[in-house]
Scaffold this motif. Structure first.
Motif, PDB file in Angstrom:
ATOM      1  N   LEU A  85       7.259 -10.566 -14.474  1.00  0.00           N
ATOM      2  CA  LEU A  85       7.546  -9.854 -13.223  1.00  0.00           C
ATOM      3  C   LEU A  85       8.624  -8.800 -13.436  1.00  0.00           C
ATOM      4  CD1 LEU A  85       7.485 -12.555 -10.384  1.00  0.00           C
ATOM      5  CD2 LEU A  85       5.967 -10.579 -10.652  1.00  0.00           C
ATOM      6  N   PHE A  86       9.611  -9.131 -14.256  1.00  0.00           N
ATOM      7  CA  PHE A  86      10.700  -8.203 -14.546  1.00  0.00           C
ATOM      8  C   PHE A  86      10.165  -6.948 -15.223  1.00  0.00           C
ATOM      9  CE2 PHE A  86      14.964  -7.408 -16.709  1.00  0.00           C
ATOM     10  CZ  PHE A  86      15.552  -6.969 -15.531  1.00  0.00           C
ATOM     11  N   ILE A  87       9.267  -7.129 -16.202  1.00  0.00           N
ATOM     12  CA  ILE A  87       8.666  -5.981 -16.890  1.00  0.00           C
ATOM     13  C   ILE A  87       7.863  -5.130 -15.907  1.00  0.00           C
ATOM     14  CG2 ILE A  87       6.937  -5.303 -18.604  1.00  0.00           C
ATOM     15  CD1 ILE A  87       9.468  -6.186 -19.923  1.00  0.00           C
ATOM     16  N   ILE A  88       7.068  -5.774 -15.055  1.00  0.00           N
ATOM     17  CA  ILE A  88       6.249  -5.052 -14.074  1.00  0.00           C
ATOM     18  C   ILE A  88       7.127  -4.253 -13.116  1.00  0.00           C
ATOM     19  CG2 ILE A  88       4.642  -5.310 -12.148  1.00  0.00           C
ATOM     20  CD1 ILE A  88       3.514  -7.786 -13.600  1.00  0.00           C
ATOM     21  N   LEU A  89       8.207  -4.876 -12.612  1.00  0.00           N
ATOM     22  CA  LEU A  89       9.081  -4.205 -11.641  1.00  0.00           C
ATOM     23  C   LEU A  89       9.828  -3.034 -12.285  1.00  0.00           C
ATOM     24  CD1 LEU A  89      10.505  -7.284  -9.697  1.00  0.00           C
ATOM     25  CD2 LEU A  89       8.793  -5.627  -8.925  1.00  0.00           C
ATOM     26  N   ILE A  90      10.283  -3.205 -13.521  1.00  0.00           N
ATOM     27  CA  ILE A  90      10.989  -2.119 -14.198  1.00  0.00           C
ATOM     28  C   ILE A  90      10.074  -0.917 -14.377  1.00  0.00           C
ATOM     29  CG2 ILE A  90      11.921  -1.412 -16.444  1.00  0.00           C
ATOM     30  CD1 ILE A  90      13.290  -4.089 -16.642  1.00  0.00           C
ATOM     31  N   ILE A  91       8.845  -1.164 -14.828  1.00  0.00           N
ATOM     32  CA  ILE A  91       7.902  -0.060 -15.038  1.00  0.00           C
ATOM     33  C   ILE A  91       7.518   0.577 -13.704  1.00  0.00           C
ATOM     34  CG2 ILE A  91       5.569   0.495 -15.856  1.00  0.00           C
ATOM     35  CD1 ILE A  91       5.964  -1.646 -18.017  1.00  0.00           C
ATOM     36  N   SER A  92       7.453  -0.217 -12.647  1.00  0.00           N
ATOM     37  CA  SER A  92       7.105   0.323 -11.327  1.00  0.00           C
ATOM     38  C   SER A  92       8.241   1.159 -10.754  1.00  0.00           C
ATOM     39  CB  SER A  92       6.766  -0.817 -10.358  1.00  0.00           C
ATOM     40  OG  SER A  92       5.677  -1.576 -10.833  1.00  0.00           O
ATOM     41  N   TRP A  93       9.480   0.704 -10.946  1.00  0.00           N
ATOM     42  CA  TRP A  93      10.633   1.383 -10.355  1.00  0.00           C
ATOM     43  C   TRP A  93      11.000   2.667 -11.089  1.00  0.00           C
ATOM     44  CZ3 TRP A  93      13.863  -3.731  -9.790  1.00  0.00           C
ATOM     45  CH2 TRP A  93      13.454  -4.386  -8.618  1.00  0.00           C
ATOM     46  N   GLU A  94      10.959   2.636 -12.412  1.00  0.00           N
ATOM     47  CA  GLU A  94      11.446   3.763 -13.210  1.00  0.00           C
ATOM     48  C   GLU A  94      10.357   4.810 -13.389  1.00  0.00           C
ATOM     49  OE1 GLU A  94      14.480   4.165 -13.991  1.00  0.00           O
ATOM     50  OE2 GLU A  94      15.190   2.164 -13.428  1.00  0.00           O
ATOM     51  N   LYS A  95      10.573   5.985 -12.822  1.00  0.00           N
ATOM     52  CA  LYS A  95       9.580   7.050 -12.911  1.00  0.00           C
ATOM     53  C   LYS A  95       9.389   7.532 -14.343  1.00  0.00           C
ATOM     54  CE  LYS A  95      10.195   8.752  -8.177  1.00  0.00           C
ATOM     55  NZ  LYS A  95      10.521   9.919  -7.333  1.00  0.00           N
ATOM     56  N   THR A  96      10.423   7.388 -15.173  1.00  0.00           N
ATOM     57  CA  THR A  96      10.296   7.820 -16.568  1.00  0.00           C
ATOM     58  C   THR A  96       9.328   6.939 -17.350  1.00  0.00           C
ATOM     59  OG1 THR A  96      12.236   6.465 -17.157  1.00  0.00           O
ATOM     60  CG2 THR A  96      12.623   8.777 -16.613  1.00  0.00           C
ATOM     61  N   LEU A  97       9.008   5.768 -16.796  1.00  0.00           N
ATOM     62  CA  LEU A  97       8.079   4.853 -17.476  1.00  0.00           C
ATOM     63  C   LEU A  97       6.668   4.947 -16.904  1.00  0.00           C
ATOM     64  CD1 LEU A  97      10.315   1.658 -17.802  1.00  0.00           C
ATOM     65  CD2 LEU A  97       9.965   3.485 -19.466  1.00  0.00           C
ATOM     66  N   HIS A  98       6.426   5.931 -16.047  1.00  0.00           N
ATOM     67  CA  HIS A  98       5.086   6.096 -15.481  1.00  0.00           C
ATOM     68  C   HIS A  98       4.217   6.889 -16.452  1.00  0.00           C
ATOM     69  CE1 HIS A  98       6.555   5.347 -11.081  1.00  0.00           C
ATOM     70  NE2 HIS A  98       6.726   4.316 -11.894  1.00  0.00           N
ATOM     71  N   GLU A  99       4.101   6.360 -17.653  1.00  0.00           N
ATOM     72  CA  GLU A  99       3.255   6.912 -18.710  1.00  0.00           C
ATOM     73  C   GLU A  99       2.171   5.899 -19.045  1.00  0.00           C
ATOM     74  OE1 GLU A  99       3.400   9.859 -20.088  1.00  0.00           O
ATOM     75  OE2 GLU A  99       5.230  10.563 -19.097  1.00  0.00           O
ATOM     76  N   PRO A 100       1.017   6.350 -19.597  1.00  0.00           N
ATOM     77  CA  PRO A 100      -0.085   5.419 -19.874  1.00  0.00           C
ATOM     78  C   PRO A 100       0.319   4.183 -20.659  1.00  0.00           C
ATOM     79  CG  PRO A 100      -0.841   7.668 -20.147  1.00  0.00           C
ATOM     80  CD  PRO A 100       0.637   7.746 -19.880  1.00  0.00           C
ATOM     81  N   MET A 101       1.121   4.362 -21.719  1.00  0.00           N
ATOM     82  CA  MET A 101       1.489   3.224 -22.544  1.00  0.00           C
ATOM     83  C   MET A 101       2.216   2.152 -21.739  1.00  0.00           C
ATOM     84  SD  MET A 101       3.699   3.087 -26.081  1.00  0.00           S
ATOM     85  CE  MET A 101       5.276   3.473 -25.336  1.00  0.00           C
TER      86      MET A 101
END
Length: 336
Positions: free
Chosen positions: A41-57
């Motif tokens: 859940l922590f990984i999912i929330l971090i990727i959802s919150w951080e716009k810099t992580l909105h990449e395909p990988m």
């Protein structure tokens, strides 16, 4: 067919009577399950919150974590109840529901790892066309394929198994496994050579093709990086290593379960049989957040910032000297 019965329950016979050790075992498994839920859940929330992580990988990593929650939640809650229980009966609908969640997790894991391998292949072997090929529409289509295809396959399989007349209700596992239920069938042609060939063909399509595709992509990645500079090779290795580790973990654990399902468990150590049968649905969900959270610097940076409660410093507030980068590195996408 004369002795066919329509049992309303199954009995999971692989559980052992470990006496008072059941309580430490329950606490240990509960801690594992709690960590799996929290970390993914922590990984999912971090990727959802951080716009810099909105990449395909990173989006694919979030999907992988969501699938880990699906698989572990389909197995561990029931397993925790069975550890404390003296009887291990499971209702027929609950059994097939567990099959759906566990096997959809298992097949989705393969398809998700396949699209992640394709993403790395495009990023390394076709860096100039990466953003043109990996568009938002393409990413969404790949995710839909990685989820819908396994779910449809598992649904069809369950629909076929439900129709089988059964001559028993004992399953030699700690969870409901489709092949063990098929072996209870009163229909003799289910396990004949022709049916085994059909099952083998389906296994090749479901399992071996994704495995082969992943291996093919990484052979191409290695070939593409072979004559590049050490800086490029290091950057590619740094981004691909977590995926390779996840692939190896899942390959070993799923192979152990597949090999165990073809063995006579009466000749296997009970504790070893339990560990080998559950590791594919416990170890990957447990290790994936650690692998991606610790190995990928972008995710690790945000994890450290959140856990240390340090405010994020805007990039424009700090002036830095221009960094020297080789041309080959600048051609690669930022998330390589």
């Amino acid at each position: 067919m004369e002795n066919a019965t329509h049992s309303f329950y199954f009995n999971l016979t692989l559980f052992l009577n470990i006496g008072h050790y059941r309580y430490p075992a329950f606490v240990f498994c509960l801690l594992i399950y709690s960590f799996i839920v929290f970390a993914n859940l922590f990984i999912i929330l971090i990727i959802s919150w951080e716009k810099t992580l909105h990449e395909p990988m990173y989006i694919f990593i979030a999907v992988l974590s969501a699938n880990s929650l699906n698989g572990s939640s389909g197995f561990l809650p029931r397993f925790l109840i069975d550890i404390l229980s003296d009887s291990h009966f499971i209702l027929r609908p609950a059994c097939f529901t567990q099959i759906f969640f566990i096997y959809s997790y298992a097949f989705c894991e393969l398809t998700i790892l396949s699209i992640m391998a394709y993403d790395r292949y495009v990023a390394v072997c076709h860096p100039l066309h990466y953003h043109r090929k990996m568009t938002t529409k393409t990413v969404n289509m790949l995710i839909l394929f990685a989820v819908i295809f396994p779910v449809c396959n598992v649904t069809i399989t369950i629909n076929m198994i439900v129709r089988l007349p059964l001559c028993g209700h004992n399953i030699e596992r700690v969870y409901c496994a489709s092949w063990n239920i098929v072996k209870l069938s009163c229909v003799t042609n289910v396990t004949d050579p022709a049916s085994r060939i059909v099952a083998l063909i389906r296994a090749i399509i479901i399992a071996y093709l994704p495995f082969s595709f992943i291996l093919f992509t990484y052979v191409r990645i290695v070939a593409a990086c072979w004559k590049k500079s050490s800086e490029v090779r290091g950057k590619v290795l740094h981004s691909c290593l977590p995926h390779v580790i996840s692939f190896l973990i899942y390959s070993v654990t799923s192979f152990s379960d597949a090999a165990l399902s073809r063995q006579n468990l009466q000749h296997v150590n009970p504790f070893a049989a339990i560990i080998l049968s559950v590791e594919f649905v416990v170890i990957p969900p447990l290790m994936n957040p650690l692998v991606y959270g610790l190995k990928l610097p972008e995710i690790r940076k945000h994890i450290v910032r959140i856990l240390s409660l340090k405010p994020q410093i805007p990039k424009n507030s700090v002036r830095t000297l221009p960094e020297h980068r080789c041309y080959e590195c600048s051609v690669l996408p930022e998330n390589v």
